[in-house]
Design a protein around this motif. Structure first.
Motif, PDB file in Angstrom:
ATOM      1  N   ARG A 124     -21.130   4.338 -26.138  1.00 29.80           N
ATOM      2  CA  ARG A 124     -19.997   5.025 -25.506  1.00 29.80           C
ATOM      3  C   ARG A 124     -18.840   5.248 -26.490  1.00 29.80           C
ATOM      4  NH1 ARG A 124     -18.871   6.105 -20.200  1.00 29.80           N
ATOM      5  NH2 ARG A 124     -16.714   6.725 -19.901  1.00 29.80           N
ATOM      6  N   LEU A 148     -15.378  14.771 -24.624  1.00 27.27           N
ATOM      7  CA  LEU A 148     -15.719  13.542 -23.899  1.00 27.27           C
ATOM      8  C   LEU A 148     -14.529  12.581 -23.997  1.00 27.27           C
ATOM      9  CD1 LEU A 148     -19.393  13.143 -25.210  1.00 27.27           C
ATOM     10  CD2 LEU A 148     -18.587  14.406 -23.205  1.00 27.27           C
ATOM     11  N   VAL A 154     -14.240  14.854 -18.559  1.00 25.77           N
ATOM     12  CA  VAL A 154     -14.658  15.822 -19.574  1.00 25.77           C
ATOM     13  C   VAL A 154     -13.569  16.891 -19.673  1.00 25.77           C
ATOM     14  CG1 VAL A 154     -16.401  17.529 -20.263  1.00 25.77           C
ATOM     15  CG2 VAL A 154     -17.112  15.415 -19.115  1.00 25.77           C
ATOM     16  N   ILE A 163     -19.828  20.113 -14.041  1.00 20.84           N
ATOM     17  CA  ILE A 163     -19.408  19.078 -14.994  1.00 20.84           C
ATOM     18  C   ILE A 163     -17.978  18.633 -14.710  1.00 20.84           C
ATOM     19  CG2 ILE A 163     -19.067  18.490 -17.425  1.00 20.84           C
ATOM     20  CD1 ILE A 163     -20.989  20.833 -18.098  1.00 20.84           C
ATOM     21  N   THR A 165     -17.320  14.655 -15.212  1.00 19.39           N
ATOM     22  CA  THR A 165     -17.251  13.374 -15.905  1.00 19.39           C
ATOM     23  C   THR A 165     -18.505  13.170 -16.747  1.00 19.39           C
ATOM     24  OG1 THR A 165     -18.254  12.196 -14.025  1.00 19.39           O
ATOM     25  CG2 THR A 165     -15.836  12.315 -14.079  1.00 19.39           C
ATOM     26  N   TRP A 166     -18.448  12.135 -17.597  1.00 14.80           N
ATOM     27  CA  TRP A 166     -19.599  11.823 -18.453  1.00 14.80           C
ATOM     28  C   TRP A 166     -19.843  10.327 -18.470  1.00 14.80           C
ATOM     29  CZ3 TRP A 166     -19.497   9.014 -23.172  1.00 14.80           C
ATOM     30  CH2 TRP A 166     -18.216   8.645 -23.639  1.00 14.80           C
ATOM     31  N   THR A 167     -21.087   9.957 -18.771  1.00 15.43           N
ATOM     32  CA  THR A 167     -21.434   8.556 -18.931  1.00 15.43           C
ATOM     33  C   THR A 167     -22.616   8.461 -19.887  1.00 15.43           C
ATOM     34  OG1 THR A 167     -21.868   6.481 -17.751  1.00 15.43           O
ATOM     35  CG2 THR A 167     -23.041   8.428 -16.959  1.00 15.43           C
ATOM     36  N   LEU A 173     -26.767  10.897 -23.125  1.00 13.97           N
ATOM     37  CA  LEU A 173     -25.474  11.313 -22.599  1.00 13.97           C
ATOM     38  C   LEU A 173     -25.714  12.072 -21.303  1.00 13.97           C
ATOM     39  CD1 LEU A 173     -22.427  12.146 -22.705  1.00 13.97           C
ATOM     40  CD2 LEU A 173     -23.132  14.013 -24.222  1.00 13.97           C
ATOM     41  N   LEU A 175     -23.956  14.197 -18.114  1.00 11.73           N
ATOM     42  CA  LEU A 175     -22.800  14.906 -17.571  1.00 11.73           C
ATOM     43  C   LEU A 175     -22.947  14.978 -16.056  1.00 11.73           C
ATOM     44  CD1 LEU A 175     -22.429  17.838 -20.149  1.00 11.73           C
ATOM     45  CD2 LEU A 175     -21.314  15.598 -20.164  1.00 11.73           C
ATOM     46  N   ARG A 182     -25.866  13.715 -11.128  1.00  6.97           N
ATOM     47  CA  ARG A 182     -26.232  14.031 -12.505  1.00  6.97           C
ATOM     48  C   ARG A 182     -26.543  15.514 -12.632  1.00  6.97           C
ATOM     49  NH1 ARG A 182     -30.771  11.962 -14.109  1.00  6.97           N
ATOM     50  NH2 ARG A 182     -30.433  10.597 -15.889  1.00  6.97           N
ATOM     51  N   LYS A 185     -28.759  15.811 -18.717  1.00  7.82           N
ATOM     52  CA  LYS A 185     -28.951  14.659 -19.590  1.00  7.82           C
ATOM     53  C   LYS A 185     -29.339  15.168 -20.976  1.00  7.82           C
ATOM     54  CE  LYS A 185     -30.917  10.147 -20.392  1.00  7.82           C
ATOM     55  NZ  LYS A 185     -31.851   9.084 -19.996  1.00  7.82           N
TER      56      LYS A 185
END
Length: 218
Positions: A124, A148, A154, A163, A165-167, A173, A175, A182, A185
């Motif tokens: 991260r 990011l 985002v 889109i 957020t991201w994790t 990765l 989005l 989701r 990916k």
């Protein structure tokens, strides 16, 4: 702003030795100039077989022929020949070649990111603050620049239904949409011909759609 050749040369690896010893057991991603994979992971096994997740009939075996690395089809003919190497920004080497008999149809092999290196790549903290261009499967640009952010949001995607957020999960990765589902990916790191980092991925609702991210350096 003079270009210091001696300084530059010190960072570059020696030209790749196209020998059985140097190729055997190594893993690569076979990509086009944009960094999109033809085959996501190609490992050259010591017995001449090619082990990979997405193997084409053009890549049945590998061989060293007159100091070049060749792909051999299941019919036994040479399909691609790699005879040049180029230095990458991270002190690694890309192999450059072409379709046999078609020198204008270029092809590249970039080192595969696997194992511990993949976990480091998708840490991260390593991705926080980076900016990327999102391109569709057909190379059209979907989002010119997304960032990011440290808080998981985002940047550059206000109002985007896909889109927000991201994790990071399972060495990739992800989005997420504004509702938290989701959307994308990205899990296969490669490099474009100009050395830019690229992460290839897929659409959650349709894994056959394969968008990709190209890093934008500030």
């Amino acid at each position: 702003g003079h270009f210091n050749l001696a300084e530059n040369r010190r960072d570059e690896p020696a030209p790749f030795a196209f020998s059985t010893e140097s190729v055997s057991g190594t893993s690569w991603v076979w990509v086009d100039d944009k960094g999109k994979p033809y085959a996501a992971l190609v490992t050259f096994k010591p017995d001449g077989d090619i082990d990979g997740r997405s193997i084409s009939p053009l890549l049945d075996r590998w061989a060293i022929d007159n100091g070049t690395l060749t792909f051999v089809s299941d019919g036994g003919s040479v399909t691609y020949r790699f005879d040049q190497s180029s230095a990458l920004p991270n002190a690694q080497t890309a192999l450059i070649g072409h379709m046999e008999g078609e020198p204008t149809i270029a092809s590249r092999l970039v080192p595969a990111v696997t194992g511990d290196a993949l976990a480091v790549y998708f840490a991260r903290e390593a991705l926080t603050g980076t900016s990327w261009r999102l391109s569709n499967d057909n190379d059209s640009v979907a989002i010119e620049k997304l960032t990011l952010n440290a808080d998981g949001s985002v940047g550059g995607v206000a109002g985007n239904p896909w889109i927000a957020t991201w994790t990071v999960e399972e060495n990739g990765l992800v989005l997420l949409s504004p509702s938290g589902s989701r959307s994308f990916k990205f899990e296969t790191p490669t490099l474009a011909a100009d050395g830019s980092r690229v992460i290839n991925g897929y659409l959650a609702i349709n894994p056959y759609e394969e968008p990709y991210l190209t890093e934008i350096k500030e």
